[in-house]
Design a protein around this motif. Structure first.
Motif, PDB file in Angstrom:
ATOM      1  N   THR A  21     -24.745  19.600  50.323  1.00 27.36           N
ATOM      2  CA  THR A  21     -23.949  20.918  50.647  1.00 27.36           C
ATOM      3  C   THR A  21     -24.045  21.117  51.710  1.00 27.36           C
ATOM      4  OG1 THR A  21     -23.583  21.330  48.246  1.00 27.36           O
ATOM      5  CG2 THR A  21     -22.488  22.965  49.734  1.00 27.36           C
ATOM      6  N   ILE A  22     -25.036  22.020  52.255  1.00 24.89           N
ATOM      7  CA  ILE A  22     -25.444  22.538  53.884  1.00 24.89           C
ATOM      8  C   ILE A  22     -24.814  21.260  54.759  1.00 24.89           C
ATOM      9  CG2 ILE A  22     -27.244  22.692  55.373  1.00 24.89           C
ATOM     10  CD1 ILE A  22     -28.315  24.367  52.999  1.00 24.89           C
ATOM     11  N   MET A  23     -25.709  19.339  54.199  1.00 24.03           N
ATOM     12  CA  MET A  23     -24.870  18.696  55.359  1.00 24.03           C
ATOM     13  C   MET A  23     -23.912  17.872  54.977  1.00 24.03           C
ATOM     14  SD  MET A  23     -28.009  17.198  56.422  1.00 24.03           S
ATOM     15  CE  MET A  23     -28.324  18.730  56.877  1.00 24.03           C
ATOM     16  N   LYS A  24     -22.817  18.014  54.370  1.00 23.86           N
ATOM     17  CA  LYS A  24     -21.344  18.730  54.613  1.00 23.86           C
ATOM     18  C   LYS A  24     -20.798  19.700  55.660  1.00 23.86           C
ATOM     19  CE  LYS A  24     -20.761  15.723  50.106  1.00 23.86           C
ATOM     20  NZ  LYS A  24     -20.508  15.594  48.681  1.00 23.86           N
ATOM     21  N   ILE A  25     -20.824  20.845  55.295  1.00 25.43           N
ATOM     22  CA  ILE A  25     -21.253  21.657  55.744  1.00 25.43           C
ATOM     23  C   ILE A  25     -20.634  21.357  57.240  1.00 25.43           C
ATOM     24  CG2 ILE A  25     -20.876  24.477  56.197  1.00 25.43           C
ATOM     25  CD1 ILE A  25     -21.533  24.625  53.666  1.00 25.43           C
ATOM     26  N   GLY A  26     -22.612  21.200  57.705  1.00 26.35           N
ATOM     27  CA  GLY A  26     -22.945  20.737  58.959  1.00 26.35           C
ATOM     28  C   GLY A  26     -21.706  19.750  59.214  1.00 26.35           C
ATOM     29  N   GLY A  27     -21.489  18.648  58.962  1.00 23.83           N
ATOM     30  CA  GLY A  27     -20.456  17.512  59.203  1.00 23.83           C
ATOM     31  C   GLY A  27     -19.608  17.833  59.546  1.00 23.83           C
ATOM     32  N   VAL A  28     -18.889  19.095  59.052  1.00 22.55           N
ATOM     33  CA  VAL A  28     -17.551  19.161  58.861  1.00 22.55           C
ATOM     34  C   VAL A  28     -17.313  19.747  59.884  1.00 22.55           C
ATOM     35  CG1 VAL A  28     -15.969  21.754  58.958  1.00 22.55           C
ATOM     36  CG2 VAL A  28     -16.396  19.380  56.900  1.00 22.55           C
ATOM     37  N   LEU A  29     -18.562  21.135  60.962  1.00 26.50           N
ATOM     38  CA  LEU A  29     -18.740  22.030  61.830  1.00 26.50           C
ATOM     39  C   LEU A  29     -18.766  21.011  63.139  1.00 26.50           C
ATOM     40  CD1 LEU A  29     -20.557  24.762  60.348  1.00 26.50           C
ATOM     41  CD2 LEU A  29     -18.477  24.886  60.881  1.00 26.50           C
ATOM     42  N   MET A  30     -20.120  19.720  62.778  1.00 24.07           N
ATOM     43  CA  MET A  30     -20.138  18.362  64.365  1.00 24.07           C
ATOM     44  C   MET A  30     -19.193  18.351  64.591  1.00 24.07           C
ATOM     45  SD  MET A  30     -23.757  16.893  62.994  1.00 24.07           S
ATOM     46  CE  MET A  30     -23.050  15.681  63.939  1.00 24.07           C
ATOM     47  N   ILE A  31     -17.246  18.048  63.856  1.00 23.66           N
ATOM     48  CA  ILE A  31     -16.226  17.323  63.524  1.00 23.66           C
ATOM     49  C   ILE A  31     -15.577  18.312  64.554  1.00 23.66           C
ATOM     50  CG2 ILE A  31     -14.534  16.656  63.277  1.00 23.66           C
ATOM     51  CD1 ILE A  31     -15.314  15.597  60.479  1.00 23.66           C
ATOM     52  N   LEU A  32     -15.394  19.788  64.247  1.00 22.85           N
ATOM     53  CA  LEU A  32     -14.911  20.760  64.570  1.00 22.85           C
ATOM     54  C   LEU A  32     -15.384  20.843  65.973  1.00 22.85           C
ATOM     55  CD1 LEU A  32     -14.436  23.323  61.569  1.00 22.85           C
ATOM     56  CD2 LEU A  32     -12.874  21.572  63.132  1.00 22.85           C
ATOM     57  N   MET A  33     -16.781  21.307  66.285  1.00 19.14           N
ATOM     58  CA  MET A  33     -17.506  21.205  67.835  1.00 19.14           C
ATOM     59  C   MET A  33     -16.905  19.738  68.749  1.00 19.14           C
ATOM     60  SD  MET A  33     -21.450  21.665  68.550  1.00 19.14           S
ATOM     61  CE  MET A  33     -21.519  19.670  68.428  1.00 19.14           C
ATOM     62  N   GLY A  34     -16.770  18.401  68.797  1.00 14.60           N
ATOM     63  CA  GLY A  34     -16.274  17.358  69.035  1.00 14.60           C
ATOM     64  C   GLY A  34     -15.009  17.695  69.449  1.00 14.60           C
ATOM     65  N   ILE A  35     -14.109  18.261  68.541  1.00 16.03           N
ATOM     66  CA  ILE A  35     -12.263  17.804  69.187  1.00 16.03           C
ATOM     67  C   ILE A  35     -12.702  18.777  70.295  1.00 16.03           C
ATOM     68  CG2 ILE A  35     -10.860  18.766  67.910  1.00 16.03           C
ATOM     69  CD1 ILE A  35     -11.615  17.381  65.177  1.00 16.03           C
ATOM     70  N   LEU A  36     -13.486  19.983  69.802  1.00 16.13           N
ATOM     71  CA  LEU A  36     -13.791  21.591  70.382  1.00 16.13           C
ATOM     72  C   LEU A  36     -14.193  20.670  72.431  1.00 16.13           C
ATOM     73  CD1 LEU A  36     -14.435  24.588  68.747  1.00 16.13           C
ATOM     74  CD2 LEU A  36     -12.248  23.606  69.915  1.00 16.13           C
ATOM     75  N   LEU A  37     -15.616  19.918  72.396  1.00 13.80           N
ATOM     76  CA  LEU A  37     -15.669  19.125  73.292  1.00 13.80           C
ATOM     77  C   LEU A  37     -14.924  18.267  74.258  1.00 13.80           C
ATOM     78  CD1 LEU A  37     -17.792  19.059  75.122  1.00 13.80           C
ATOM     79  CD2 LEU A  37     -18.951  17.487  73.273  1.00 13.80           C
ATOM     80  N   PHE A  38     -13.717  17.465  72.732  1.00 16.80           N
ATOM     81  CA  PHE A  38     -13.642  16.320  73.917  1.00 16.80           C
ATOM     82  C   PHE A  38     -11.931  16.893  74.712  1.00 16.80           C
ATOM     83  CE2 PHE A  38      -9.340  13.581  73.719  1.00 16.80           C
ATOM     84  CZ  PHE A  38     -10.422  12.038  73.605  1.00 16.80           C
ATOM     85  N   THR A  39     -11.888  17.936  73.691  1.00 18.24           N
ATOM     86  CA  THR A  39     -10.286  19.163  74.304  1.00 18.24           C
ATOM     87  C   THR A  39     -10.638  19.538  75.747  1.00 18.24           C
ATOM     88  OG1 THR A  39     -10.044  20.221  72.864  1.00 18.24           O
ATOM     89  CG2 THR A  39      -8.764  18.344  72.850  1.00 18.24           C
ATOM     90  N   ASN A  40     -11.932  19.613  75.970  1.00 15.02           N
ATOM     91  CA  ASN A  40     -12.918  20.961  76.501  1.00 15.02           C
ATOM     92  C   ASN A  40     -12.477  22.664  76.205  1.00 15.02           C
ATOM     93  OD1 ASN A  40     -14.580  21.391  78.889  1.00 15.02           O
ATOM     94  ND2 ASN A  40     -12.523  21.459  80.739  1.00 15.02           N
ATOM     95  N   GLN A  41     -12.439  22.771  75.494  1.00 14.94           N
ATOM     96  CA  GLN A  41     -12.338  23.643  74.893  1.00 14.94           C
ATOM     97  C   GLN A  41     -13.566  24.832  73.528  1.00 14.94           C
ATOM     98  OE1 GLN A  41      -9.109  25.582  74.972  1.00 14.94           O
ATOM     99  NE2 GLN A  41      -9.053  23.267  75.769  1.00 14.94           N
ATOM    100  N   MET A  42     -14.629  24.489  74.262  1.00 13.12           N
ATOM    101  CA  MET A  42     -16.006  24.749  74.384  1.00 13.12           C
ATOM    102  C   MET A  42     -16.353  26.072  73.473  1.00 13.12           C
ATOM    103  SD  MET A  42     -17.869  22.848  71.782  1.00 13.12           S
ATOM    104  CE  MET A  42     -19.637  23.153  71.661  1.00 13.12           C
ATOM    105  N   PHE A  43     -15.181  26.698  75.082  1.00  9.28           N
ATOM    106  CA  PHE A  43     -14.970  28.180  75.132  1.00  9.28           C
ATOM    107  C   PHE A  43     -15.152  29.073  74.002  1.00  9.28           C
ATOM    108  CE2 PHE A  43     -11.106  26.842  76.622  1.00  9.28           C
ATOM    109  CZ  PHE A  43     -10.348  27.655  76.056  1.00  9.28           C
ATOM    110  N   ARG A  44     -13.565  28.694  73.694  1.00  6.48           N
ATOM    111  CA  ARG A  44     -12.816  29.109  72.393  1.00  6.48           C
ATOM    112  C   ARG A  44     -14.327  29.723  71.443  1.00  6.48           C
ATOM    113  NH1 ARG A  44      -7.964  29.410  72.867  1.00  6.48           N
ATOM    114  NH2 ARG A  44      -6.946  27.909  73.512  1.00  6.48           N
TER     115      ARG A  44
END
Length: 237
Positions: free
Chosen positions: A199-222
């Motif tokens: 379960t922790i791995m799946k949650i981590g995967g979702v967080l990685m996806i969100l982080m990747g989206i923020l990084l792609f859009t240059n919105q990591m500061f959020r």
């Protein structure tokens, strides 16, 4: 932002350790690096000597896998510095890689060629601390469908910001090493963690996806803004 990324890297190292690909094998790893059976590690006889041997060999093992992680991080840092004029492109490509690895951990995208363990076959190892150090190198140089994607995400993150690879890899290595070291004291106490590791791995995967989206859009500061909103006033400077 650098501090936030370091925190992410530490959490990534922790997630790598408790992953279903690593934690279930933890007693076996300890047995190999110490040259003692699991029953011998659990015995109450000569507890002081067993603990000393376990901890010192664990340290040698940690130094071994850290050497590989630092080499990979250094390479990513050099790549980022050489192609700094393409930093935006590197950031976006790294973000796509992080999203892809997140999809793997979440169980949404699982290509067969990345879902197999590829590790050196260490049924036995050279004796002594040098042998344990080499075993750590062999462990880190392999690939597993749980640890590999997380490490690749951290290396990709290091490539996006030249000069950050060292603190990122240090944080990741510590995130992996600290629980490895602590559980050397409590070798029989991992079942409750195993219960939730998938379960922790799946949650981590979702967080990685969100982080990747923020990084792609240059919105990591959020992420910084969000964490600031959660921080009590008396902790803010």
């Amino acid at each position: 932002m650098a501090d936030i990324n370091v925190g992410i890297a530490f959490a990534a190292g922790l997630a790598s350790f408790i992953s279903p690909c690593c934690l279930p094998l933890y007693p076996s790893y300890l047995s190999i690096i110490t040259g003692m059976s699991v029953n011998e590690l659990k015995t109450e006889q000569n507890r002081k000597e067993v603990r000393r041997r376990t901890l010192t060999h664990t340290l040698a093992f940690i130094l071994g896998f850290s050497a590989v992680y630092y080499s990979l991080g250094w390479g990513a840092g050099i790549f980022g510095e050489i192609f700094i004029e393409y930093q935006d492109l590197i950031r976006q490509l790294s973000a796509l890689l992080i999203i892809l690895m997140g999809l793997m951990l979440a169980g949404i995208f699982q290509p067969k060629f990345l879902m197999k363990d590829r590790k050196f076959d260490f049924k036995s190892k050279p004796t002594g601390y040098i042998g344990t150090f080499l075993f750590g190198i062999g462990f880190a140089a392999g690939w597993s469908p749980c640890v590999g994607p997380i490490l690749m995400a951290i290396i990709a993150l290091a490539a996006t910001e030249p000069g950050t690879w060292f603190p990122l890899i240090t944080a990741y290595s510590l995130g992996f090493a600290v629980p490895f070291f602590i559980l050397a004291f409590f070798i029989g106490s991992t079942r409750w963690i195993l219960k939730y590791s998938s379960t922790i791995m799946k949650i981590g995967g979702v967080l990685m996806i969100l982080m990747g989206i923020l990084l792609f859009t240059n919105q990591m500061f959020r992420i910084t803004i969000w964490l600031q909103s959660l921080t009590p006033e008396w902790l803010k400077f």
